[in-house]
Design a protein around this motif. Structure first.
Motif, PDB file in Angstrom:
ATOM      1  N   THR A   7     -13.203  -9.904 136.222  1.00 41.63           N
ATOM      2  CA  THR A   7     -14.355 -10.541 136.869  1.00 41.63           C
ATOM      3  C   THR A   7     -14.050 -11.929 137.420  1.00 41.63           C
ATOM      4  O   THR A   7     -14.960 -12.611 137.890  1.00 41.63           O
ATOM      5  CB  THR A   7     -15.540 -10.643 135.889  1.00 41.63           C
ATOM      6  N   ASP A   8     -12.801 -12.347 137.375  1.00 44.78           N
ATOM      7  CA  ASP A   8     -12.456 -13.614 138.020  1.00 44.78           C
ATOM      8  C   ASP A   8     -12.771 -13.526 139.509  1.00 44.78           C
ATOM      9  O   ASP A   8     -12.317 -12.616 140.198  1.00 44.78           O
ATOM     10  CB  ASP A   8     -10.968 -13.922 137.841  1.00 44.78           C
ATOM     11  N   GLY A   9     -13.558 -14.480 140.016  1.00 42.24           N
ATOM     12  CA  GLY A   9     -13.924 -14.466 141.427  1.00 42.24           C
ATOM     13  C   GLY A   9     -15.058 -13.527 141.763  1.00 42.24           C
ATOM     14  O   GLY A   9     -15.304 -13.260 142.942  1.00 42.24           O
ATOM     15  N   TYR A  10     -15.776 -13.039 140.748  1.00 42.23           N
ATOM     16  CA  TYR A  10     -16.894 -12.119 140.972  1.00 42.23           C
ATOM     17  C   TYR A  10     -18.193 -12.704 140.428  1.00 42.23           C
ATOM     18  O   TYR A  10     -18.195 -13.443 139.442  1.00 42.23           O
ATOM     19  CB  TYR A  10     -16.640 -10.770 140.297  1.00 42.23           C
ATOM     20  N   ASN A  11     -19.285 -12.326 141.073  1.00 42.38           N
ATOM     21  CA  ASN A  11     -20.620 -12.636 140.592  1.00 42.38           C
ATOM     22  C   ASN A  11     -21.332 -11.347 140.210  1.00 42.38           C
ATOM     23  O   ASN A  11     -21.061 -10.283 140.771  1.00 42.38           O
ATOM     24  CB  ASN A  11     -21.444 -13.352 141.663  1.00 42.38           C
ATOM     25  N   LEU A  12     -22.240 -11.457 139.253  1.00 43.19           N
ATOM     26  CA  LEU A  12     -23.149 -10.365 138.931  1.00 43.19           C
ATOM     27  C   LEU A  12     -24.439 -10.599 139.688  1.00 43.19           C
ATOM     28  O   LEU A  12     -25.092 -11.631 139.532  1.00 43.19           O
ATOM     29  CB  LEU A  12     -23.423 -10.319 137.430  1.00 43.19           C
ATOM     30  N   ILE A  13     -24.797  -9.661 140.554  1.00 43.98           N
ATOM     31  CA  ILE A  13     -26.026  -9.754 141.337  1.00 43.98           C
ATOM     32  C   ILE A  13     -27.091  -8.883 140.666  1.00 43.98           C
ATOM     33  O   ILE A  13     -26.837  -7.722 140.340  1.00 43.98           O
ATOM     34  CB  ILE A  13     -25.805  -9.279 142.780  1.00 43.98           C
ATOM     35  N   ILE A  14     -28.268  -9.446 140.468  1.00 43.11           N
ATOM     36  CA  ILE A  14     -29.363  -8.729 139.808  1.00 43.11           C
ATOM     37  C   ILE A  14     -30.586  -8.768 140.714  1.00 43.11           C
ATOM     38  O   ILE A  14     -31.024  -9.831 141.135  1.00 43.11           O
ATOM     39  CB  ILE A  14     -29.697  -9.354 138.442  1.00 43.11           C
ATOM     40  N   ALA A  15     -31.125  -7.589 141.012  1.00 41.45           N
ATOM     41  CA  ALA A  15     -32.315  -7.490 141.860  1.00 41.45           C
ATOM     42  C   ALA A  15     -33.424  -6.767 141.106  1.00 41.45           C
ATOM     43  O   ALA A  15     -33.192  -5.706 140.508  1.00 41.45           O
ATOM     44  CB  ALA A  15     -31.982  -6.750 143.149  1.00 41.45           C
ATOM     45  N   LEU A  16     -34.622  -7.331 141.127  1.00 43.13           N
ATOM     46  CA  LEU A  16     -35.813  -6.686 140.583  1.00 43.13           C
ATOM     47  C   LEU A  16     -36.534  -6.023 141.756  1.00 43.13           C
ATOM     48  O   LEU A  16     -36.872  -6.689 142.729  1.00 43.13           O
ATOM     49  CB  LEU A  16     -36.712  -7.715 139.908  1.00 43.13           C
ATOM     50  N   VAL A  17     -36.772  -4.727 141.635  1.00 47.79           N
ATOM     51  CA  VAL A  17     -37.140  -3.920 142.797  1.00 47.79           C
ATOM     52  C   VAL A  17     -38.484  -3.226 142.621  1.00 47.79           C
ATOM     53  O   VAL A  17     -38.746  -2.591 141.592  1.00 47.79           O
ATOM     54  CB  VAL A  17     -36.053  -2.861 143.066  1.00 47.79           C
ATOM     55  N   SER A  18     -39.344  -3.345 143.642  1.00 45.61           N
ATOM     56  CA  SER A  18     -40.587  -2.577 143.704  1.00 45.61           C
ATOM     57  C   SER A  18     -40.325  -1.239 144.377  1.00 45.61           C
ATOM     58  O   SER A  18     -39.575  -1.185 145.358  1.00 45.61           O
ATOM     59  CB  SER A  18     -41.653  -3.325 144.507  1.00 45.61           C
ATOM     60  N   PRO A  19     -40.952  -0.165 143.915  1.00 47.54           N
ATOM     61  CA  PRO A  19     -40.664   1.150 144.485  1.00 47.54           C
ATOM     62  C   PRO A  19     -41.214   1.339 145.890  1.00 47.54           C
ATOM     63  O   PRO A  19     -40.550   1.938 146.745  1.00 47.54           O
ATOM     64  CB  PRO A  19     -41.317   2.124 143.509  1.00 47.54           C
ATOM     65  N   MET A  20     -42.404   0.824 146.169  1.00 49.65           N
ATOM     66  CA  MET A  20     -43.022   1.058 147.480  1.00 49.65           C
ATOM     67  C   MET A  20     -44.242   0.171 147.656  1.00 49.65           C
ATOM     68  O   MET A  20     -44.813  -0.343 146.693  1.00 49.65           O
ATOM     69  CB  MET A  20     -43.431   2.522 147.629  1.00 49.65           C
ATOM     70  N   ALA A  21     -44.641   0.007 148.920  1.00 47.54           N
ATOM     71  CA  ALA A  21     -45.852  -0.742 149.246  1.00 47.54           C
ATOM     72  C   ALA A  21     -46.224  -0.453 150.688  1.00 47.54           C
ATOM     73  O   ALA A  21     -45.386  -0.059 151.502  1.00 47.54           O
ATOM     74  CB  ALA A  21     -45.642  -2.234 149.039  1.00 47.54           C
TER      75      ALA A  21
END
Length: 267
Positions: free
Chosen positions: A171-185
């Motif tokens: 993981t050197d040089g890496y980020n963890l990306i986290i997204a909170l997601v809505s199903p639809m609107a």
């Protein structure tokens, strides 16, 4: 489709969430992809103020419906630079525009535009190009991939989410990306280029966080969340991204339930 010169944006995120969920995702019997050893993170940059965006929104909705249960992770970011042109997108955030501008740097683009799709952080194209999107997904699914990412919910309440992560890759040089997601609107648009239309959206990113791993292959991420209704979010999508090239090397999703021990693994 309009284009906009790349500008530095200050990411300001004030999106909320309450984590008392119990949402199950339906698995479709229709399998349209084969030889799935890889994965595809599909990031759509869109806006309710853009008249060229609804076809792209409809396309990713079709892909999502066809590919439930597959290693396809769709994220729709609503950028904010259209908001000054007559209609403020309900889901827009400057942080999403900043991410799109980061891709412009990674992919050596002179402009950003909507609708735009980026697949696995390495290929971009106009978001309504169905043939290119399907080919890009199929290509990524067919690539051998041994990288693994596991995420699990450690603790949650109305204001904070603690997520555990574990990966087998360096993981050197890496980020963890986290997204909170809505199903639809759906939204009825009252002004701007889409005035009078009712627009439908899927996989809407409500909150987006970048975690610097500092070379660690496992640990926890603390995310502050506020003021969203529980039906707004159905899942967490997480992935590992090279912070120099933008290439995404592993991904995983976690369905939101009342359980704090639910674990998801990438393929």
């Amino acid at each position: 489709m309009i284009k906009k010169m790349v500008l530095p944006l200050i990411a300001i995120c004030a999106i909320g969430l309450a984590l008392a969920f119990n949402i199950d995702r339906k698995i479709s019997p229709n399998h349209i992809y084969s030889k799935e050893t890889g994965f595809a993170v599909v990031e759509l940059f869109t806006s309710e103020g853009c008249s060229s965006c609804p076809p792209a929104d409809a396309l990713v909705a079709k892909i999502e419906k066809e590919s439930d249960g597959k290693s396809i992770y769709i994220l729709a970011y609503h950028v904010d630079y259209w908001d000054r042109l007559g209609w403020k997108d309900t889901f827009s955030d400057a942080k999403f525009s900043a991410r799109q501008n980061q891709y412009a740097d990674w992919l050596n683009l002179k402009t950003v535009y909507t609708p735009q799709i980026v697949v696995n952080g390495s290929k971009e194209f106009v978001g309504s190009e169905e043939e290119i999107l399907r080919k890009s997904i199929s290509t990524e699914l067919a690539k051998p991939n041994t990288n693994n990412l596991e995420i699990s919910l450690n603790k949650s309440d109305e204001k904070k989410l603690i997520l555990n992560y574990k990966t087998n890759q360096k993981t050197d040089g890496y980020n963890l990306i986290i997204a909170l997601v809505s199903p639809m609107a759906t939204n009825k648009i009252l002004r701007g280029e889409n005035k009078g239309k009712t627009l439908s959206h899927i996989q809407i990113v409500r909150q987006f966080e970048t975690i610097n791993l500092n070379g660690k292959s496992n640990g926890s991420a603390n995310i502050t969340v506020t003021n969203a209704k529980q039906e707004q979010v159905s899942e967490i999508i997480a992935f590992l991204q090279n912070n120099s090239t933008g290439r995404i090397t592993a991904a995983s999703r976690l369905n939101i339930t009342a359980s704090e021990n639910l674990t998801a693994k990438s393929n």
